[in-house]
Design a protein around this motif. Sequence first.
Motif, mmCIF file in Angstrom:
data_model
loop_
_atom_site.group_PDB
_atom_site.id
_atom_site.type_symbol
_atom_site.label_atom_id
_atom_site.label_comp_id
_atom_site.label_asym_id
_atom_site.label_seq_id
_atom_site.Cartn_x
_atom_site.Cartn_y
_atom_site.Cartn_z
ATOM 1 N N ILE A 1 0.878 -1.172 0.000
ATOM 2 C CA ILE A 1 0.000 0.000 0.000
ATOM 3 C C ILE A 1 0.913 1.217 0.000
ATOM 4 O O ILE A 1 1.546 1.535 1.006
ATOM 5 C CB ILE A 1 -0.923 0.004 1.231
ATOM 6 N N GLN A 2 1.001 1.875 -1.130
ATOM 7 C CA GLN A 2 1.949 2.970 -1.298
ATOM 8 C C GLN A 2 1.285 4.299 -0.941
ATOM 9 O O GLN A 2 0.211 4.639 -1.439
ATOM 10 C CB GLN A 2 2.461 2.990 -2.730
ATOM 11 N N GLU A 3 1.957 5.035 -0.085
ATOM 12 C CA GLU A 3 1.370 6.257 0.460
ATOM 13 C C GLU A 3 1.059 7.306 -0.606
ATOM 14 O O GLU A 3 -0.048 7.856 -0.646
ATOM 15 C CB GLU A 3 2.310 6.866 1.500
ATOM 16 N N ALA A 4 2.037 7.619 -1.452
ATOM 17 C CA ALA A 4 1.865 8.715 -2.399
ATOM 18 C C ALA A 4 0.735 8.454 -3.398
ATOM 19 O O ALA A 4 -0.139 9.311 -3.577
ATOM 20 C CB ALA A 4 3.177 8.997 -3.123
ATOM 21 N N PRO A 5 0.709 7.298 -4.090
ATOM 22 C CA PRO A 5 -0.405 7.049 -5.013
ATOM 23 C C PRO A 5 -1.762 7.035 -4.317
ATOM 24 O O PRO A 5 -2.757 7.527 -4.872
ATOM 25 C CB PRO A 5 -0.073 5.670 -5.596
ATOM 26 N N LEU A 6 -1.804 6.480 -3.106
ATOM 27 C CA LEU A 6 -3.075 6.431 -2.382
ATOM 28 C C LEU A 6 -3.534 7.834 -1.989
ATOM 29 O O LEU A 6 -4.718 8.170 -2.124
ATOM 30 C CB LEU A 6 -2.941 5.563 -1.138
ATOM 31 N N ALA A 7 -2.599 8.661 -1.532
ATOM 32 C CA ALA A 7 -2.949 10.036 -1.173
ATOM 33 C C ALA A 7 -3.479 10.794 -2.393
ATOM 34 O O ALA A 7 -4.463 11.545 -2.292
ATOM 35 C CB ALA A 7 -1.733 10.745 -0.591
ATOM 36 N N VAL B 1 -6.002 13.324 -0.506
ATOM 37 C CA VAL B 1 -5.718 13.628 0.893
ATOM 38 C C VAL B 1 -4.205 13.748 1.049
ATOM 39 O O VAL B 1 -3.438 13.464 0.125
ATOM 40 C CB VAL B 1 -6.253 12.522 1.831
ATOM 41 N N SER B 2 -3.754 14.149 2.233
ATOM 42 C CA SER B 2 -2.323 14.314 2.456
ATOM 43 C C SER B 2 -1.666 12.963 2.773
ATOM 44 O O SER B 2 -2.315 12.031 3.255
ATOM 45 C CB SER B 2 -2.075 15.268 3.630
ATOM 46 N N ARG B 3 -0.373 12.884 2.498
ATOM 47 C CA ARG B 3 0.369 11.670 2.840
ATOM 48 C C ARG B 3 0.404 11.465 4.352
ATOM 49 O O ARG B 3 0.431 10.336 4.830
ATOM 50 C CB ARG B 3 1.798 11.746 2.286
ATOM 51 N N ALA B 4 0.388 12.569 5.103
ATOM 52 C CA ALA B 4 0.396 12.446 6.568
ATOM 53 C C ALA B 4 -0.856 11.722 7.059
ATOM 54 O O ALA B 4 -0.784 10.889 7.969
ATOM 55 C CB ALA B 4 0.495 13.827 7.208
ATOM 56 N N SER B 5 -2.004 12.018 6.432
ATOM 57 C CA SER B 5 -3.251 11.352 6.824
ATOM 58 C C SER B 5 -3.208 9.876 6.456
ATOM 59 O O SER B 5 -3.677 9.015 7.217
ATOM 60 C CB SER B 5 -4.444 12.029 6.141
ATOM 61 N N VAL B 6 -2.628 9.569 5.285
ATOM 62 C CA VAL B 6 -2.497 8.171 4.871
ATOM 63 C C VAL B 6 -1.569 7.430 5.825
ATOM 64 O O VAL B 6 -1.858 6.296 6.247
ATOM 65 C CB VAL B 6 -1.968 8.075 3.425
#
Length: 225
Positions: free
Chosen positions: A32-38, A43-48
């Motif tokens: 689960i990759q943070e940047a693509p999901l954000a 949403v922000s990467r911090a929230s992810v």
Amino acid sequence: MEFQVPNTLAEQIANYLADRIMTGQIRPGERIQEAPLAAQLNVSRASVKEALYTLERWHLVAITPRKGAAATHLDAEHAAELYDVYMHLLLMLATRLCERWREADRPGLLAAVARATERMARPDADIAAVVAASFEVMDACCQVVANPYLTEALANFKPAVSRAYYLSADTYRQGLEQTRRFFQQLPDAVLARDAEQARHLIRRFAEHQKALIRRALASGASVAS
């Protein structure tokens, strides 16, 4: 489940991802990759990142340094180990419940059990609805026991246990009659303050459930490999 921005953003992201992991849309071992999901959710990467830490606490994600997050594996052996720990938490809950319930708690406890058994008795029982109703019984018990540490520990197991049920739904459905009998018998032991009988019922039920889940996942119901 459609994603909607809520007041508590990280928790809603966690719930969104949990639903996808529990139902197999995100496969065990899948990163689960943070940047693509954000970017996908806007949403922000911090929230992810915060959501992924929540999923790790729920036993749905493993976070590895320099590799990031991936959905945890769920084969027959993992499921059995998960259920062993969950069973011991339920044993503790039942013991405390026998000690602490009061007459004013009786209607709420019995109502939660009645809702669960009614859903289990339906010929076309929906597994998601049955699992939700079962957890409603657990939540009602937790409210009576009022141990915040035990409540939190059980809550953290809900998504992982639900995932095991969803991925073995056909086999789990075959055991619904025994599950319904368990929910009918347990209140009698609790209301009689018979902790030994309550623990006996839980152990017997948990071993039956564990065997069903292991059989289903071992026979290929799991998408874990």
